[in-house]
Design a protein around this motif. Structure first.
Motif, PDB file in Angstrom:
ATOM      1  N   LEU A 234       1.023  -1.120   0.134  1.00 46.92           N
ATOM      2  CA  LEU A 234      -0.143   0.068  -0.018  1.00 46.92           C
ATOM      3  C   LEU A 234       0.707   1.290  -0.014  1.00 46.92           C
ATOM      4  O   LEU A 234       1.963   1.355   0.760  1.00 46.92           O
ATOM      5  CB  LEU A 234      -0.996   0.097   1.274  1.00 46.92           C
ATOM      6  CG  LEU A 234      -1.839   1.076   1.246  1.00 46.92           C
ATOM      7  CD1 LEU A 234      -2.980   1.205   0.069  1.00 46.92           C
ATOM      8  CD2 LEU A 234      -2.574   1.394   2.709  1.00 46.92           C
ATOM      9  N   VAL A 235       0.571   2.286  -0.963  1.00 44.51           N
ATOM     10  CA  VAL A 235       1.248   3.539  -0.800  1.00 44.51           C
ATOM     11  C   VAL A 235      -0.066   4.711  -0.439  1.00 44.51           C
ATOM     12  O   VAL A 235      -0.954   4.615  -1.267  1.00 44.51           O
ATOM     13  CB  VAL A 235       1.965   3.592  -2.338  1.00 44.51           C
ATOM     14  CG1 VAL A 235       2.264   5.309  -2.339  1.00 44.51           C
ATOM     15  CG2 VAL A 235       3.097   3.153  -2.645  1.00 44.51           C
ATOM     16  N   ILE A 236       0.471   5.382   0.306  1.00 45.71           N
ATOM     17  CA  ILE A 236      -0.503   6.807   0.502  1.00 45.71           C
ATOM     18  C   ILE A 236       0.016   7.866   0.003  1.00 45.71           C
ATOM     19  O   ILE A 236       1.305   8.432   0.468  1.00 45.71           O
ATOM     20  CB  ILE A 236      -0.713   6.933   2.231  1.00 45.71           C
ATOM     21  CG1 ILE A 236      -1.332   5.573   2.728  1.00 45.71           C
ATOM     22  CG2 ILE A 236      -1.890   7.943   2.492  1.00 45.71           C
ATOM     23  CD1 ILE A 236      -1.598   5.601   4.338  1.00 45.71           C
ATOM     24  N   LEU A 237      -0.530   8.610  -0.964  1.00 47.04           N
ATOM     25  CA  LEU A 237       0.019   9.627  -1.627  1.00 47.04           C
ATOM     26  C   LEU A 237      -0.415  11.114  -0.571  1.00 47.04           C
ATOM     27  O   LEU A 237      -1.599  10.760  -0.174  1.00 47.04           O
ATOM     28  CB  LEU A 237      -0.844  10.116  -2.928  1.00 47.04           C
ATOM     29  CG  LEU A 237      -0.371   9.009  -3.932  1.00 47.04           C
ATOM     30  CD1 LEU A 237      -0.969   9.475  -5.383  1.00 47.04           C
ATOM     31  CD2 LEU A 237       1.177   8.960  -3.916  1.00 47.04           C
ATOM     32  N   ALA A 238       0.235  12.079  -0.637  1.00 45.35           N
ATOM     33  CA  ALA A 238      -0.035  13.023   0.343  1.00 45.35           C
ATOM     34  C   ALA A 238      -0.480  14.198  -0.413  1.00 45.35           C
ATOM     35  O   ALA A 238       0.200  15.152  -0.865  1.00 45.35           O
ATOM     36  CB  ALA A 238       1.304  13.341   1.318  1.00 45.35           C
ATOM     37  N   VAL A 239      -1.771  14.121  -0.747  1.00 46.13           N
ATOM     38  CA  VAL A 239      -2.399  15.443  -1.303  1.00 46.13           C
ATOM     39  C   VAL A 239      -2.231  16.571  -0.387  1.00 46.13           C
ATOM     40  O   VAL A 239      -2.653  16.442   0.831  1.00 46.13           O
ATOM     41  CB  VAL A 239      -3.919  15.191  -1.783  1.00 46.13           C
ATOM     42  CG1 VAL A 239      -4.353  16.205  -2.407  1.00 46.13           C
ATOM     43  CG2 VAL A 239      -4.144  13.755  -2.526  1.00 46.13           C
ATOM     44  N   PRO A 240      -1.894  17.573  -0.673  1.00 42.88           N
ATOM     45  CA  PRO A 240      -1.715  18.845   0.285  1.00 42.88           C
ATOM     46  C   PRO A 240      -2.847  19.250   0.790  1.00 42.88           C
ATOM     47  O   PRO A 240      -3.980  19.289  -0.088  1.00 42.88           O
ATOM     48  CB  PRO A 240      -1.090  20.058  -0.656  1.00 42.88           C
ATOM     49  CG  PRO A 240      -0.329  19.135  -1.659  1.00 42.88           C
ATOM     50  CD  PRO A 240      -1.157  18.177  -2.013  1.00 42.88           C
ATOM     51  N   LYS A 241      -3.098  19.702   1.995  1.00 42.30           N
ATOM     52  CA  LYS A 241      -4.180  20.244   2.771  1.00 42.30           C
ATOM     53  C   LYS A 241      -5.282  19.167   2.834  1.00 42.30           C
ATOM     54  O   LYS A 241      -6.489  19.646   2.856  1.00 42.30           O
ATOM     55  CB  LYS A 241      -4.614  21.684   2.068  1.00 42.30           C
ATOM     56  CG  LYS A 241      -3.803  22.517   1.708  1.00 42.30           C
ATOM     57  CD  LYS A 241      -2.707  22.998   3.013  1.00 42.30           C
ATOM     58  CE  LYS A 241      -3.235  23.773   4.003  1.00 42.30           C
ATOM     59  NZ  LYS A 241      -2.556  23.909   5.161  1.00 42.30           N
ATOM     60  N   THR A 242      -4.977  17.950   3.238  1.00 47.64           N
ATOM     61  CA  THR A 242      -5.958  16.985   3.351  1.00 47.64           C
ATOM     62  C   THR A 242      -5.672  15.971   4.694  1.00 47.64           C
ATOM     63  O   THR A 242      -6.069  14.927   4.548  1.00 47.64           O
ATOM     64  CB  THR A 242      -6.006  15.885   2.079  1.00 47.64           C
ATOM     65  OG1 THR A 242      -4.733  15.311   1.945  1.00 47.64           O
ATOM     66  CG2 THR A 242      -6.398  16.791   0.843  1.00 47.64           C
ATOM     67  N   GLY A 243      -4.771  16.594   5.392  1.00 48.01           N
ATOM     68  CA  GLY A 243      -4.636  15.929   6.827  1.00 48.01           C
ATOM     69  C   GLY A 243      -3.540  14.741   6.584  1.00 48.01           C
ATOM     70  O   GLY A 243      -3.389  14.015   7.671  1.00 48.01           O
ATOM     71  N   THR A 244      -2.953  14.802   5.607  1.00 43.53           N
ATOM     72  CA  THR A 244      -1.712  13.742   5.555  1.00 43.53           C
ATOM     73  C   THR A 244      -0.735  13.910   6.397  1.00 43.53           C
ATOM     74  O   THR A 244       0.287  12.975   6.562  1.00 43.53           O
ATOM     75  CB  THR A 244      -1.278  13.640   4.123  1.00 43.53           C
ATOM     76  OG1 THR A 244      -1.024  15.001   3.670  1.00 43.53           O
ATOM     77  CG2 THR A 244      -2.386  13.261   3.097  1.00 43.53           C
ATOM     78  N   SER A 245      -0.284  15.137   6.881  1.00 48.15           N
ATOM     79  CA  SER A 245       0.856  15.395   7.750  1.00 48.15           C
ATOM     80  C   SER A 245       0.409  14.407   9.172  1.00 48.15           C
ATOM     81  O   SER A 245       1.192  13.871   9.789  1.00 48.15           O
ATOM     82  CB  SER A 245       1.046  16.832   8.189  1.00 48.15           C
ATOM     83  OG  SER A 245       1.505  17.482   7.050  1.00 48.15           O
ATOM     84  N   ALA A 246      -0.828  14.515   9.694  1.00 45.39           N
ATOM     85  CA  ALA A 246      -1.520  13.764  10.812  1.00 45.39           C
ATOM     86  C   ALA A 246      -1.203  12.213  10.450  1.00 45.39           C
ATOM     87  O   ALA A 246      -0.825  11.399  11.350  1.00 45.39           O
ATOM     88  CB  ALA A 246      -2.686  14.092  11.114  1.00 45.39           C
ATOM     89  N   LEU A 247      -1.703  11.931   9.547  1.00 44.35           N
ATOM     90  CA  LEU A 247      -1.570  10.338   8.778  1.00 44.35           C
ATOM     91  C   LEU A 247      -0.152  10.097   8.951  1.00 44.35           C
ATOM     92  O   LEU A 247       0.281   9.077   9.564  1.00 44.35           O
ATOM     93  CB  LEU A 247      -2.253  10.258   7.709  1.00 44.35           C
ATOM     94  CG  LEU A 247      -3.554   9.566   7.307  1.00 44.35           C
ATOM     95  CD1 LEU A 247      -4.114   9.619   6.151  1.00 44.35           C
ATOM     96  CD2 LEU A 247      -3.938   8.622   8.238  1.00 44.35           C
ATOM     97  N   SER A 248       0.881  10.918   8.504  1.00 49.58           N
ATOM     98  CA  SER A 248       2.432  10.609   8.206  1.00 49.58           C
ATOM     99  C   SER A 248       2.864  10.568   9.850  1.00 49.58           C
ATOM    100  O   SER A 248       3.628   9.493   9.994  1.00 49.58           O
ATOM    101  CB  SER A 248       2.911  11.433   7.774  1.00 49.58           C
ATOM    102  OG  SER A 248       4.468  11.380   7.447  1.00 49.58           O
ATOM    103  N   ALA A 249       2.350  11.395  10.734  1.00 53.93           N
ATOM    104  CA  ALA A 249       2.947  11.394  11.918  1.00 53.93           C
ATOM    105  C   ALA A 249       2.537  10.028  12.882  1.00 53.93           C
ATOM    106  O   ALA A 249       3.131   9.558  13.546  1.00 53.93           O
ATOM    107  CB  ALA A 249       2.311  12.515  12.877  1.00 53.93           C
TER     108      ALA A 249
END
Length: 198
Positions: free
Chosen positions: A9-24
């Motif tokens: 699985l790969v999660i793309l980080a679309v800007p301004k969609t909460g991906t910083s929180a997911l990454s953390a």
């Protein structure tokens, strides 16, 4: 961007969609975490397919599944607008501090917007070069709990999302005529959001 090799699985980080929180929350569990610079962290589907997928998928015929989260276009633009009002950008060409939200959205609707309104396209972010949708799992930011449920099941992990990269709070109201123009000029942004899982 997060890569989970075992779970394919790969999660793309679309800007301004909460991906910083997911990454953390998920970085310790990931096989690969792309954080910096932003052009790497926020690699879109086209660039992933061309440059990163061959590296990640060296020995298997089918590549990992790809997931992304997108946000309602008005809310997404509101997040960008708020983010660019911060003091750190005062005097910079990206600053929206002295620009109304209506004017920001009007500028975004142009073919070649000014720097302060150059924020890209969620629709283009998740598409391949042939314009087909490239992601296998597309979720709405507004239904983030569905994305979290999917990830908890897929990765066999419990997820507690921290607050990260939160834009300043502003009361943003888009004028009805500007909202209509946004729908007209950027209809594909609304169409891709409608296509995402709610």
């Amino acid at each position: 961007m997060l890569v989970f090799a075992k779970e394919q699985l790969v999660i793309l980080a679309v800007p301004k969609t909460g991906t910083s929180a997911l990454s953390a929350a998920l970085a310790p569990r990931a096989s690969m975490v792309l954080r910096n610079p932003p052009s790497i962290k926020h690699v879109n589907m086209r660039r992933y397919q061309r440059f990163l997928r061959p590296l990640i998928n060296q020995s298997q015929e089918t590549g990992p599944e790809v997931m992304a989260i997108i946000r309602h276009p008005v809310d997404w633009l509101g997040s960008w607008y708020r983010y660019r009002t911060r003091d750190a950008l005062l005097g910079h060409e990206n600053s929206t501090a002295n620009i109304s939200f209506d004017d920001f959205v009007l500028e975004y609707c142009k073919g070649k917007p000014a720097e302060f309104a150059k924020v890209g396209s969620q629709n283009k972010f998740v598409r391949l070069n042939d314009d087909n949708l490239g992601v296998d799992h597309l979720f709405r930011y507004e239904s983030l709990n569905k994305a979290v449920q999917f990830l908890e099941q897929r990765l066999d992990v419990e997820i507690d999302l921290p607050m990260r990269n939160v834009s300043p709070v502003l009361d943003l109201q888009l004028s009805p005529d500007i909202k209509d123009k946004l729908h007209e000029k950027r209809s594909e942004e609304f169409a891709i959001w409608e296509r995402a899982q709610s």
